[in-house]
Design an enzyme around this catalytic site. Structure first.
Site, PDB file in Angstrom:
ATOM      1  N   ARG A 231     -44.192  -6.652   2.174  1.00  0.00           N
ATOM      2  CA  ARG A 231     -43.201  -7.707   1.806  1.00  0.00           C
ATOM      3  C   ARG A 231     -42.294  -8.314   2.867  1.00  0.00           C
ATOM      4  O   ARG A 231     -42.117  -7.508   4.008  1.00  0.00           O
ATOM      5  CB  ARG A 231     -42.322  -6.986   0.687  1.00  0.00           C
ATOM      6  CG  ARG A 231     -42.741  -6.371  -0.323  1.00  0.00           C
ATOM      7  CD  ARG A 231     -41.991  -5.878  -1.251  1.00  0.00           C
ATOM      8  NE  ARG A 231     -42.253  -5.341  -2.556  1.00  0.00           N
ATOM      9  CZ  ARG A 231     -42.617  -3.965  -2.749  1.00  0.00           C
ATOM     10  NH1 ARG A 231     -42.415  -3.184  -1.668  1.00  0.00           N
ATOM     11  NH2 ARG A 231     -43.205  -3.456  -3.856  1.00  0.00           N
TER      12      ARG A 231
ATOM     13  N   LYS B 259     -38.962  -0.963  -1.713  1.00  0.00           N
ATOM     14  CA  LYS B 259     -38.257  -1.012  -2.874  1.00  0.00           C
ATOM     15  C   LYS B 259     -37.704   0.453  -3.553  1.00  0.00           C
ATOM     16  O   LYS B 259     -38.624   1.258  -3.382  1.00  0.00           O
ATOM     17  CB  LYS B 259     -38.901  -1.763  -4.177  1.00  0.00           C
ATOM     18  CG  LYS B 259     -38.884  -3.238  -3.935  1.00  0.00           C
ATOM     19  CD  LYS B 259     -39.595  -3.923  -5.108  1.00  0.00           C
ATOM     20  CE  LYS B 259     -39.451  -5.419  -4.866  1.00  0.00           C
ATOM     21  NZ  LYS B 259     -40.003  -6.164  -6.127  1.00  0.00           N
TER      22      LYS B 259
ATOM     23  N   HIS C 154     -45.070 -14.425   0.722  1.00  0.00           N
ATOM     24  CA  HIS C 154     -45.510 -13.371  -0.508  1.00  0.00           C
ATOM     25  C   HIS C 154     -47.048 -13.849  -0.681  1.00  0.00           C
ATOM     26  O   HIS C 154     -47.747 -13.096  -1.156  1.00  0.00           O
ATOM     27  CB  HIS C 154     -44.914 -13.659  -1.521  1.00  0.00           C
ATOM     28  CG  HIS C 154     -44.697 -12.376  -2.525  1.00  0.00           C
ATOM     29  ND1 HIS C 154     -43.942 -11.223  -1.767  1.00  0.00           N
ATOM     30  CD2 HIS C 154     -45.151 -11.945  -3.581  1.00  0.00           C
ATOM     31  CE1 HIS C 154     -44.057 -10.139  -2.755  1.00  0.00           C
ATOM     32  NE2 HIS C 154     -44.641 -10.613  -3.704  1.00  0.00           N
TER      33      HIS C 154
ATOM     34  N   ARG D 147     -49.237 -11.466   1.246  1.00  0.00           N
ATOM     35  CA  ARG D 147     -49.322 -10.158   0.624  1.00  0.00           C
ATOM     36  C   ARG D 147     -50.124 -10.432  -0.632  1.00  0.00           C
ATOM     37  O   ARG D 147     -51.158  -9.353  -0.802  1.00  0.00           O
ATOM     38  CB  ARG D 147     -47.984  -9.875   0.104  1.00  0.00           C
ATOM     39  CG  ARG D 147     -47.844  -8.403  -0.749  1.00  0.00           C
ATOM     40  CD  ARG D 147     -46.476  -8.101  -1.042  1.00  0.00           C
ATOM     41  NE  ARG D 147     -46.196  -7.196  -1.938  1.00  0.00           N
ATOM     42  CZ  ARG D 147     -46.295  -6.050  -1.607  1.00  0.00           C
ATOM     43  NH1 ARG D 147     -46.548  -5.445  -0.646  1.00  0.00           N
ATOM     44  NH2 ARG D 147     -45.977  -4.975  -2.765  1.00  0.00           N
TER      45      ARG D 147
ATOM     46  N   HIS E 266     -46.427  -0.544  -4.609  1.00  0.00           N
ATOM     47  CA  HIS E 266     -46.236  -0.795  -6.102  1.00  0.00           C
ATOM     48  C   HIS E 266     -45.851   0.771  -6.785  1.00  0.00           C
ATOM     49  O   HIS E 266     -46.450   1.212  -6.610  1.00  0.00           O
ATOM     50  CB  HIS E 266     -47.330  -1.323  -6.886  1.00  0.00           C
ATOM     51  CG  HIS E 266     -47.671  -2.429  -6.484  1.00  0.00           C
ATOM     52  ND1 HIS E 266     -48.863  -3.282  -6.768  1.00  0.00           N
ATOM     53  CD2 HIS E 266     -46.847  -3.541  -5.813  1.00  0.00           C
ATOM     54  CE1 HIS E 266     -48.718  -4.722  -6.255  1.00  0.00           C
ATOM     55  NE2 HIS E 266     -47.685  -4.887  -5.750  1.00  0.00           N
TER      56      HIS E 266
ATOM     57  N   TYR F  92     -54.411  -8.039  -9.747  1.00  0.00           N
ATOM     58  CA  TYR F  92     -55.334  -8.308  -8.849  1.00  0.00           C
ATOM     59  C   TYR F  92     -56.824  -8.321  -9.456  1.00  0.00           C
ATOM     60  O   TYR F  92     -57.820  -8.790  -8.891  1.00  0.00           O
ATOM     61  CB  TYR F  92     -55.376  -7.477  -7.419  1.00  0.00           C
ATOM     62  CG  TYR F  92     -53.964  -7.837  -6.813  1.00  0.00           C
ATOM     63  CD1 TYR F  92     -53.687  -8.960  -6.099  1.00  0.00           C
ATOM     64  CD2 TYR F  92     -52.962  -6.956  -6.781  1.00  0.00           C
ATOM     65  CE1 TYR F  92     -52.546  -9.340  -5.639  1.00  0.00           C
ATOM     66  CE2 TYR F  92     -51.939  -7.242  -6.153  1.00  0.00           C
ATOM     67  CZ  TYR F  92     -51.622  -8.307  -5.625  1.00  0.00           C
ATOM     68  OH  TYR F  92     -50.260  -8.659  -4.929  1.00  0.00           O
TER      69      TYR F  92
END
Length: 330
Positions: A147, A186, A260, A263, A286, A295
Site C-alpha cells: 500500500r 493495517k 493502489h 498494488r 489481507h 482477484y
C-alpha cells in the site's frame, strides 16, 4: 415527548470505545477516525437506543445520499460499539444486531495493461529528483504490492536507526542484507515481503540519488525514510500520490494513475502465475481471504499475457542512464 440529550452527555462512552479500538484492538488511526465519524450520527443516548432508532438513523443516511458502502460501514460501527457496551455490562442487548444494509456491488480492482506497464517501467532519464523518485516508486509498488501508506513508512535499516536484528515491532524497514522488507500494515500487523532480485539495481540507484538529494538539502540529520520529500523529510502519502500521477502523465499514460492500481496489478499477476490464493493474501497483508478472492474474478487469460510479456521484461534494467524518453525538460 422527551428531548434528546446533547451528544456531549454520552461522548465518554464513545471515547472509551475508540480508545479500546486504538489500544486493545490496535486498529489503524484512520479506521478509528471512521468509527468516530459514524458514531457521531447517533441522536439518542447509546444506553437508550433501540433497533427502531438505529433503523431510522440508517434510513435517514440513505435518504441523504449515503452510498451502500458507507451505510454498511455505519452499521458495522454501530454493531461493534453496542457489542462493546454489552461486554462492559452497560447494556443487556445489542440493538444493532440484525440490522440489514443495502448490498454492496462487487467491483473488480483496476489493473494496468501490458502497454501501460511497459511504458511506465522502461528506463527514463529524469533530471528532477522528485520525478525520478516517482518513477522508482511506481516500480517499487508494482514489484512489492505494498500500500502507498506502507511504502511511505519504510525506513532504511541501519545500526543507528534499528537496535538489533528485527528492530522495533512498530517499525517498517528495508533490509537489503536479508533481501526483504518488513512492513507494519493495517491493524499494526507485521509481515515480511521478499525483494525480487530484478528490483535490487533500481533500489540501489534510488538510494544513490536519495543520498545526493539529502546532501543538497543540507540537512544536519538526514531522514531515515526510504522515500523523502523535496526538503529532505519523509515523503507524505498525498505528495507521493501527486508525484506518481505527475510522472505517469509525463510518461504518456492516458489515464490517471493512483498508486493502489499498482498494488492491484501486483496481486492480479502474482495470483495468475502462482494460483496460490493464500500466498497472495500473505503478500498483500489481507486480514481476510475474502479480500484476496476478488482477484479470482479477473480475466486470467488476459492477465497471463500481461505478466508473461510485461513483468519480467519491464523490471529488467539494461543499464543506468539509458533512456527511450527524456523528461528532464518537461
Amino acid at each position: 415527548m422527551r428531548s434528546f440529550e446533547p451528544p456531549a452527555q454520552w461522548q465518554p462512552l464513545i471515547n472509551a470505545y475508540l480508545e479500546y479500538l486504538a489500544l486493545e484492538k490496535r486498529q489503524a488511526s484512520n479506521s478509528v477516525l471512521a468509527v468516530s465519524r459514524d458514531l457521531a450520527h447517533l441522536t439518542v443516548h447509546p444506553l437508550e437506543a433501540t433497533p427502531a432508532h438505529l433503523k431510522t438513523l440508517l434510513a435517514k443516511r440513505h435518504a441523504a445520499g449515503a452510498a451502500p458502502r458507507s451505510l454498511a460501514r455505519l452499521a458495522s460501527s454501530l454493531r461493534g460499539f453496542f457489542a462493546h457496551l454489552v461486554q462492559q455490562g452497560l447494556r443487556t442487548s445489542n440493538p444493532a444486531e440484525g440490522i440489514k444494509t443495502p448490498k454492496i456491488p462487487k467491483s473488480l480492482p483496476k489493473a494496468l495493461g501490458v502497454d501501460e506497464l511497459g511504458g511506465l517501467l522502461r528506463p527514463f532519464d529524469v533530471a528532477d529528483f522528485q520525478l525520478r523518485q516517482a518513477r522508482f516508486l511506481i516500480e517499487f509498488l508494482y514489484a512489492t504490492g505494498l500500500r502507498i501508506s506502507e511504502a511511505m513508512s519504510i525506513a532504511l535499516l541501519t545500526s543507528e536507526s534499528v537496535s538489533g536484528r528485527g528492530g522495533s515491532s512498530a517499525e517498517s524497514y528495508l533490509d537489503l542484507a536479508q533481501g526483504e522488507i518488513r512492513v507494519v500494515g493495517k491493524g499494526s500487523k507485521a509481515r515480511v515481503v521478499p525483494i525480487m532480485q530484478a528490483l535490487l539495481p533500481a533500489i540501489q540507484a534510488h538510494m544513490d540519488a536519495r543520498q545526493k538529494h539529502l546532501h543538497s538539502c543540507s540537512s544536519e540529520v538526514p531522514h531515515s525514510a526510504l522515500f523523502v520529500s523535496a526538503r529532505g523529510g519523509r515523503l507524505s502519502v498525498r505528495q507521493a500520490q501527486l508525484d506518481v500521477a505527475r510522472f505517469a502523465k509525463l510518461a504518456g499514460l492516458q489515464q490517471h494513475l493512483h498508486p493502489h492500481m499498482l498494488r492491484h496489478s501486483f496481486g492480479s499477476h502474482v495470483l495468475q502465475m502462482s494460483q496460490n490464493l493464500r500466498a497472495v493474501q500473505e503478500l498483500l497483508g489481507h486480514s481476510s481471504i475474502a479480500s484476496t478472492q476478488i482477484y479470482t474474478s479477473l480475466d486470467f487469460s488476459h492477465l497471463a499475457q500481461v505478466y508473461d510479456s510485461a513483468f519480467p521484461r519491464a523490471l529488467k534494467r539494461e543499464g543506468a542512464g539509458e533512456s527511450d524518453m527524456d523528461l528532464s525538460s518537461s
